[in-house]
Design a protein around this motif. Structure first.
Motif, PDB file in Angstrom:
ATOM      1  N   GLY A   1     -11.704 -44.877  -6.299  1.00  0.00           N
ATOM      2  CA  GLY A   1     -11.959 -43.605  -5.643  1.00  0.00           C
ATOM      3  C   GLY A   1     -10.658 -43.120  -5.036  1.00  0.00           C
ATOM      4  O   GLY A   1      -9.630 -43.042  -5.718  1.00  0.00           O
ATOM      5  N   PRO A   2     -10.623 -42.839  -3.727  1.00  0.00           N
ATOM      6  CA  PRO A   2      -9.376 -42.413  -3.094  1.00  0.00           C
ATOM      7  C   PRO A   2      -8.484 -43.570  -2.651  1.00  0.00           C
ATOM      8  O   PRO A   2      -7.348 -43.352  -2.232  1.00  0.00           O
ATOM      9  N   PHE A   3      -8.966 -44.808  -2.762  1.00  0.00           N
ATOM     10  CA  PHE A   3      -8.291 -45.952  -2.152  1.00  0.00           C
ATOM     11  C   PHE A   3      -7.240 -46.553  -3.087  1.00  0.00           C
ATOM     12  O   PHE A   3      -7.558 -46.972  -4.210  1.00  0.00           O
ATOM     13  N   ALA A   4      -6.004 -46.604  -2.618  1.00  0.00           N
ATOM     14  CA  ALA A   4      -4.902 -47.198  -3.376  1.00  0.00           C
ATOM     15  C   ALA A   4      -5.021 -48.715  -3.354  1.00  0.00           C
ATOM     16  O   ALA A   4      -5.238 -49.307  -2.300  1.00  0.00           O
ATOM     17  N   VAL A   5      -4.854 -49.332  -4.530  1.00  0.00           N
ATOM     18  CA  VAL A   5      -4.978 -50.791  -4.647  1.00  0.00           C
ATOM     19  C   VAL A   5      -3.696 -51.322  -5.293  1.00  0.00           C
ATOM     20  O   VAL A   5      -3.502 -51.213  -6.497  1.00  0.00           O
ATOM     21  N   TYR A   6      -2.814 -51.888  -4.485  1.00  0.00           N
ATOM     22  CA  TYR A   6      -1.527 -52.412  -4.966  1.00  0.00           C
ATOM     23  C   TYR A   6      -1.666 -53.898  -5.328  1.00  0.00           C
ATOM     24  O   TYR A   6      -0.971 -54.743  -4.790  1.00  0.00           O
ATOM     25  N   LYS A   7      -2.542 -54.202  -6.275  1.00  0.00           N
ATOM     26  CA  LYS A   7      -2.826 -55.622  -6.508  1.00  0.00           C
ATOM     27  C   LYS A   7      -1.703 -56.334  -7.264  1.00  0.00           C
ATOM     28  O   LYS A   7      -1.627 -57.566  -7.225  1.00  0.00           O
ATOM     29  N   ASP A   8      -0.815 -55.604  -7.964  1.00  0.00           N
ATOM     30  CA  ASP A   8       0.342 -56.257  -8.577  1.00  0.00           C
ATOM     31  C   ASP A   8       1.363 -56.666  -7.520  1.00  0.00           C
ATOM     32  O   ASP A   8       2.146 -57.590  -7.734  1.00  0.00           O
ATOM     33  N   PHE A   9       1.379 -55.966  -6.409  1.00  0.00           N
ATOM     34  CA  PHE A   9       2.311 -56.249  -5.321  1.00  0.00           C
ATOM     35  C   PHE A   9       1.719 -57.239  -4.318  1.00  0.00           C
ATOM     36  O   PHE A   9       2.445 -58.063  -3.758  1.00  0.00           O
ATOM     37  N   ILE A  10       0.424 -57.103  -4.062  1.00  0.00           N
ATOM     38  CA  ILE A  10      -0.262 -57.954  -3.079  1.00  0.00           C
ATOM     39  C   ILE A  10      -1.512 -58.511  -3.756  1.00  0.00           C
ATOM     40  O   ILE A  10      -2.550 -57.856  -3.781  1.00  0.00           O
ATOM     41  N   PRO A  11      -1.422 -59.691  -4.329  1.00  0.00           N
ATOM     42  CA  PRO A  11      -2.566 -60.216  -5.091  1.00  0.00           C
ATOM     43  C   PRO A  11      -3.831 -60.406  -4.263  1.00  0.00           C
ATOM     44  O   PRO A  11      -4.932 -60.335  -4.802  1.00  0.00           O
ATOM     45  N   SER A  12      -3.693 -60.649  -2.975  1.00  0.00           N
ATOM     46  CA  SER A  12      -4.862 -60.951  -2.138  1.00  0.00           C
ATOM     47  C   SER A  12      -5.393 -59.694  -1.449  1.00  0.00           C
ATOM     48  O   SER A  12      -5.476 -59.620  -0.226  1.00  0.00           O
TER      49      SER A  12
ATOM     50  N   LEU B   1       4.024 -51.832 -15.991  1.00  0.00           N
ATOM     51  CA  LEU B   1       4.693 -52.982 -15.389  1.00  0.00           C
ATOM     52  C   LEU B   1       5.093 -53.977 -16.476  1.00  0.00           C
ATOM     53  O   LEU B   1       6.155 -54.606 -16.404  1.00  0.00           O
ATOM     54  N   HIS B   2       4.257 -54.092 -17.513  1.00  0.00           N
ATOM     55  CA  HIS B   2       4.540 -54.960 -18.651  1.00  0.00           C
ATOM     56  C   HIS B   2       4.276 -54.176 -19.937  1.00  0.00           C
ATOM     57  O   HIS B   2       3.402 -53.294 -19.948  1.00  0.00           O
ATOM     58  N   PRO B   3       4.982 -54.456 -21.014  1.00  0.00           N
ATOM     59  CA  PRO B   3       4.829 -53.679 -22.247  1.00  0.00           C
ATOM     60  C   PRO B   3       3.406 -53.627 -22.782  1.00  0.00           C
ATOM     61  O   PRO B   3       3.011 -52.627 -23.391  1.00  0.00           O
ATOM     62  N   ASP B   4       2.620 -54.690 -22.591  1.00  0.00           N
ATOM     63  CA  ASP B   4       1.262 -54.728 -23.125  1.00  0.00           C
ATOM     64  C   ASP B   4       0.216 -54.260 -22.120  1.00  0.00           C
ATOM     65  O   ASP B   4      -0.988 -54.335 -22.386  1.00  0.00           O
ATOM     66  N   SER B   5       0.652 -53.760 -20.975  1.00  0.00           N
ATOM     67  CA  SER B   5      -0.288 -53.328 -19.939  1.00  0.00           C
ATOM     68  C   SER B   5      -0.892 -51.976 -20.292  1.00  0.00           C
ATOM     69  O   SER B   5      -0.251 -51.122 -20.899  1.00  0.00           O
ATOM     70  N   THR B   6      -2.150 -51.772 -19.918  1.00  0.00           N
ATOM     71  CA  THR B   6      -2.811 -50.478 -20.100  1.00  0.00           C
ATOM     72  C   THR B   6      -2.830 -49.676 -18.802  1.00  0.00           C
ATOM     73  O   THR B   6      -3.397 -48.592 -18.747  1.00  0.00           O
ATOM     74  N   ILE B   7      -2.225 -50.225 -17.756  1.00  0.00           N
ATOM     75  CA  ILE B   7      -2.198 -49.581 -16.439  1.00  0.00           C
ATOM     76  C   ILE B   7      -0.803 -49.030 -16.177  1.00  0.00           C
ATOM     77  O   ILE B   7       0.202 -49.692 -16.437  1.00  0.00           O
ATOM     78  N   PHE B   8      -0.752 -47.797 -15.677  1.00  0.00           N
ATOM     79  CA  PHE B   8       0.517 -47.130 -15.445  1.00  0.00           C
ATOM     80  C   PHE B   8       0.731 -46.863 -13.956  1.00  0.00           C
ATOM     81  O   PHE B   8      -0.204 -46.502 -13.234  1.00  0.00           O
ATOM     82  N   TYR B   9       1.968 -47.028 -13.523  1.00  0.00           N
ATOM     83  CA  TYR B   9       2.393 -46.566 -12.209  1.00  0.00           C
ATOM     84  C   TYR B   9       3.034 -45.193 -12.360  1.00  0.00           C
ATOM     85  O   TYR B   9       3.894 -45.008 -13.233  1.00  0.00           O
TER      86      TYR B   9
ATOM     87  N   VAL C   1      11.275 -54.612  -8.961  1.00  0.00           N
ATOM     88  CA  VAL C   1      12.493 -54.562  -9.774  1.00  0.00           C
ATOM     89  C   VAL C   1      12.150 -54.308 -11.243  1.00  0.00           C
ATOM     90  O   VAL C   1      12.925 -53.645 -11.952  1.00  0.00           O
ATOM     91  N   LEU C   2      10.996 -54.782 -11.714  1.00  0.00           N
ATOM     92  CA  LEU C   2      10.572 -54.467 -13.084  1.00  0.00           C
ATOM     93  C   LEU C   2      10.309 -52.979 -13.249  1.00  0.00           C
ATOM     94  O   LEU C   2      10.726 -52.361 -14.236  1.00  0.00           O
ATOM     95  N   LEU C   3       9.611 -52.377 -12.282  1.00  0.00           N
ATOM     96  CA  LEU C   3       9.318 -50.952 -12.358  1.00  0.00           C
ATOM     97  C   LEU C   3      10.590 -50.112 -12.315  1.00  0.00           C
ATOM     98  O   LEU C   3      10.751 -49.151 -13.086  1.00  0.00           O
ATOM     99  N   LEU C   4      11.515 -50.451 -11.417  1.00  0.00           N
ATOM    100  CA  LEU C   4      12.752 -49.686 -11.312  1.00  0.00           C
ATOM    101  C   LEU C   4      13.595 -49.814 -12.573  1.00  0.00           C
ATOM    102  O   LEU C   4      14.194 -48.837 -13.041  1.00  0.00           O
ATOM    103  N   SER C   5      13.660 -51.017 -13.130  1.00  0.00           N
ATOM    104  CA  SER C   5      14.432 -51.229 -14.353  1.00  0.00           C
ATOM    105  C   SER C   5      13.866 -50.409 -15.505  1.00  0.00           C
ATOM    106  O   SER C   5      14.602 -49.746 -16.246  1.00  0.00           O
ATOM    107  N   THR C   6      12.536 -50.443 -15.643  1.00  0.00           N
ATOM    108  CA  THR C   6      11.899 -49.709 -16.731  1.00  0.00           C
ATOM    109  C   THR C   6      12.024 -48.208 -16.512  1.00  0.00           C
ATOM    110  O   THR C   6      12.269 -47.444 -17.453  1.00  0.00           O
ATOM    111  N   PHE C   7      11.858 -47.776 -15.266  1.00  0.00           N
ATOM    112  CA  PHE C   7      12.002 -46.349 -14.965  1.00  0.00           C
ATOM    113  C   PHE C   7      13.396 -45.857 -15.347  1.00  0.00           C
ATOM    114  O   PHE C   7      13.544 -44.808 -15.968  1.00  0.00           O
TER     115      PHE C   7
END
Length: 313
Positions: A91-102, A12-20, A124-130
């Motif tokens: 575990g199996p649970f998806a956590v979209y915390k970049d999309f839904i902070p709460s 999501l950001h160049p310095d992020s260690t998390i990938f979508y 829009v950041l993900l689509l642009s980078t993709f």
């Protein structure tokens, strides 16, 4: 129409260690072999992981690349299809915390709030980078790079269909909330040809369909039930040329679950809100509701089979 398909891991950001992980099937111009301006973009948000079922149907319909191919078969060969998975899984649970902070540790939302527009900004950041990385990947595999610019033969801007499957419906709820509170003064954008919505303005101006696909949670919040949000969307559509369709796709697995009765109640509440709003806005808001496999007993397979059976007409 020719196509390029692939799965990329996107920061999501160049310095992020998390990938979508995002799967896509992109339209190419057969004449120029360049990335074409599509007739539309279908963006699908996945839910929790289901592992160890040894069920070939569930395994096939858990494959994001297969889902992208199904989306193309449903919406037409001139679209771009994207399947977005959560970057974080507990575990199996998806956590979209970049999309839904709460959200809590299991990815269940505490609330939907437009403040900061996190879902639309992240999308829009993900689509642009993709798009940028897809150009580089494919160009490296070809003698002549052909994903460097877009064919501009499309006479109109693409429309966007948003689909939320299972827990992916929570991302729809957040995007709809942000759409409702996005200022009209912010929405002016040059109407040129573009491949994917790379700004909030383009995203919100292009939304034409919202598909809830067998959404459900182990807590409340699977469907949006905020009347103010739906009323704001209805009022905003009166000033736009483009209308919006809400489509509710469900199975007995979710809509008839007696242990989670709130899913059906929330769905019915949102359907009522959309119907009431549709009566007031001169035909700009439309609704369709479909129950799939109504004569079958609820099981996990039908929860995934709905992706194959999806009727988007």
């Amino acid at each position: 129409m020719d196509r390029w398909s692939g799965i990329l891991k996107i920061r999501l950001h160049p310095d992020s260690t998390i990938f979508y992980r995002i799967a896509a099937s992109l339209a190419l111009s057969p004449s120029s072999k360049k990335l074409a301006v599509p007739s539309g973009n279908a963006i699908f948000f996945s839910g929790d992981r289901v592992e160890g079922t040894e069920n070939p149907v569930i395994e096939r319909l858990s494959d994001p690349q297969k889902i992208a191919e199904i989306l193309v078969s449903k919406f037409g060969g001139s679209i771009n299809a994207f399947v977005v998975e959560a970057a974080i899984f507990n575990g199996p649970f998806a956590v979209y915390k970049d999309f839904i902070p709460s959200v809590n540790e299991y990815g269940e939302p505490k609330s939907y709030d437009a403040t900061g527009f996190p879902a639309s900004t992240s999308l829009v950041l993900l689509l642009s980078t993709f798009l940028a990385e897809a150009k580089n990947v494919v160009s490296g595999k070809q003698k002549e790079p052909y994903l460097t610019e877009a064919s501009s033969s499309s006479p109109c801007k693409p429309h966007t269909a948003l689909l939320g499957f299972s827990k992916g419906g929570t991302v729809l709820n957040q995007l709809i909330t942000e759409f409702a509170f996005f200022s009209e003064s912010q929405s002016a954008v040059k109407e040129d040809n573009w491949i994917v919505p790379t700004s909030k303005e383009r995203l919100f101006n292009s939304i034409s369909e919202i598909h809830y696909v067998d959404v459900g949670l182990n807590s409340e919040g699977a469907y949006l039930t905020n009347k103010d949000v739906i009323d704001r969307i209805s009022e905003g559509l009166a000033q736009k040329q483009l209308g919006i369709r809400f489509l509710f796709h469900g199975t007995p697995r979710q809509w008839c679950d007696e242990r989670r009765i709130w899913i059906r109640k929330e769905k019915d509440a949102l359907v009522r809100l959309v119907k009431l709003a549709a009566r007031r806005n001169a035909g700009k808001l439309h609704l369709r509701e479909r129950l799939y496999f109504p004569s079958k007993l609820p099981d996990m397979q039908m929860h995934f089979e709905i992706i194959d059976a999806l009727d988007v007409s």
